[in-house]
Design an enzyme around this catalytic site. Structure first.
Site, PDB file in Angstrom:
ATOM      1  CE  LYS A  75      -4.254  -1.680   0.177  1.00 26.06           C
ATOM      2  NZ  LYS A  75      -5.215  -1.529   1.269  1.00 26.06           N
ATOM      3  CG  ASP A 123      -9.070  -2.962   6.679  1.00 32.26           C
ATOM      4  OD1 ASP A 123      -9.920  -2.857   7.563  1.00 32.26           O
ATOM      5  OD2 ASP A 123      -9.316  -3.459   5.564  1.00 32.26           O
TER       6      ASP A 123
END
Length: 402
Positions: A75, A123
């Protein structure tokens, strides 16, 4: 669960917008942007020859994103890249000229960035990337996290100077709250999932991920015949499948999307033939993949170029973490977080099922590529699952090298 892609769009050309976002020209631009980030280095491509022999395939290579840009996750590539692009686009608009990434730290761009606030739900890993990107350019970041995000992951996001806000409920609840507040306050939403009317920024996030596969293809002696990539909302899987289809054409690998059994929004979308939201039930250990509604852009891509969809269960995720920490046949140890080894877990499950193995044409000539999408982004949780600290696991590699 295992499904062959039977969607009516299967094997049709990518939407022109997606082809532009994930093609070789865009991927090269991503790498140019990366050269202007601190701690930039290609991540290791780990050969798991011992495991390949055990499973009866020609080779298994794992791209280890646990080392990416100091954030410990793939990410790191997406959110920060999108933030950088958006700041430069706003600078180009206000200065009435094209502003390049080489000017990112110029006084003019820094002054403009200070007036911007970016927001997202996470998350854990995407929020760290957006926060780091905002810190890099001097913008403000507000990150929304749901109740299941661990305190360690929240602290890691806050460490980049972000304002972190807790939201009751699931990841999808935090997405809705981030969107509501951002619209109300005039902030820019930098989400890794998309919904009707909101597609371009998630496409930029996915575009950032293409660097993973560009690096891997350059390093592999022979291109992969099979790729297994975990899903979540679908962004990383779609970036992989789309980019490989565009650069490899008819020789592209057989591509399998792997979902957690308890949060299988992409698999259920494949079953239904259109995007569906799945019910929230018992949480999955695969926290970074606990998503109940697919990204519309990701589904648009996967419906065309993914070949199969499957799920793995909780024990599969735990087993692969331990197997990578205690490898076989002289393989190096790999630290994979709860969601990191899920693609490999999918391969292992496929090999163990004659039906799936035959459908995917897996055999002794198969060359498999998988992605460790995260390292121990929550070290305490990793140690509780594996029974050993991540540093201790990696020290075995140093000992073997000596």
């Amino acid at each position: 669960m295992f499904l062959i892609n039977s969607n009516s769009a299967y094997k049709s050309p990518l939407d022109p917008r997606d082809a532009e976002a994930l093609g070789p020209v865009a991927a090269a631009e991503v790498e140019r942007f990366l050269s202007h980030r601190q701690n930039n280095a290609k991540t290791p491509l780990v050969s798991l020859g011992g495991l390949a022999r055990k499973l009866g395939v020609s080779s298994i290579h794992m791209k280890d994103e646990g080392f990416r840009l100091g954030l410990g996750s793939f990410k790191a590539l997406g959110g920060a890249y999108a933030v950088m692009r958006l700041v430069l686009e706003e600078a180009s608009k206000r200065l009435s000229r094209q502003v390049d990434v080489t000017e990112l730290r110029s006084p003019e761009v820094l002054a403009l960035a200070k007036t911007m606030t970016v927001a997202c739900a996470t998350d854990g890993n995407h929020g760290r990337s957006v926060a780091q990107g905002a810190q890099t350019v001097g913008a403000r970041a507000v990150i929304f996290v749901h109740s299941g995000v661990s305190d360690q992951r929240v602290a890691a996001i806050a460490g980049f100077g972000a304002d972190v806000r807790r939201v009751e409920g699931t990841y999808d609840d935090s997405v809705r709250e981030a969107s509501r507040v951002a619209i109300e306050r005039g902030w820019t939403i930098v989400s890794d999932t998309s919904w009707p009317g909101y597609e371009r920024i998630p496409s930029l996030v996915m575009q950032g991920y293409t660097a993973i596969f560009r690096e891997a293809l350059r390093e592999l002696q022979d291109p992969p015949t099979h790729v297994f990539v975990q899903s979540g909302v679908g962004g990383i899987a779609a970036a992989a499948a789309g980019h490989l289809a565009l650069v490899m054409g008819d020789t592209r690998p057989i591509f399998t999307v792997v979902d957690p059994e308890r949060a299988a929004c992409i698999v259920e979308s494949a079953r239904a033939g259109h995007p569906v939201t799945v019910d929230h039930g018992e949480p999955t250990i695969m926290a970074m993949l606990e998503c109940y509604q697919p990204s519309l852009v990701a589904w648009r891509i996967l419906s065309r170029v993914a070949d199969a969809f499957m799920t793995v269960d909780e024990q599969d995720a735990v087993t692969v973490m331990k197997r990578l920490a205690h490898p076989v046949g002289g393989d190096p140890a790999v630290v994979a977080g709860e969601s990191g080894g899920v693609g490999l877990a999918g391969l292992i499950r496929a090999i163990g099922d004659r039906h799936i193995k035959a459908h995917l044409r897996l055999g002794d000539q198969s060359r498999v590529l998988v992605i460790n999408t995260e390292g121990a982004t929550d070290p305490l949780k990793y140690e509780a699952i594996v029974g050993e600290a991540p540093g201790s696991v990696l020290s075995r590699n140093a000992g073997a090298a000596a």
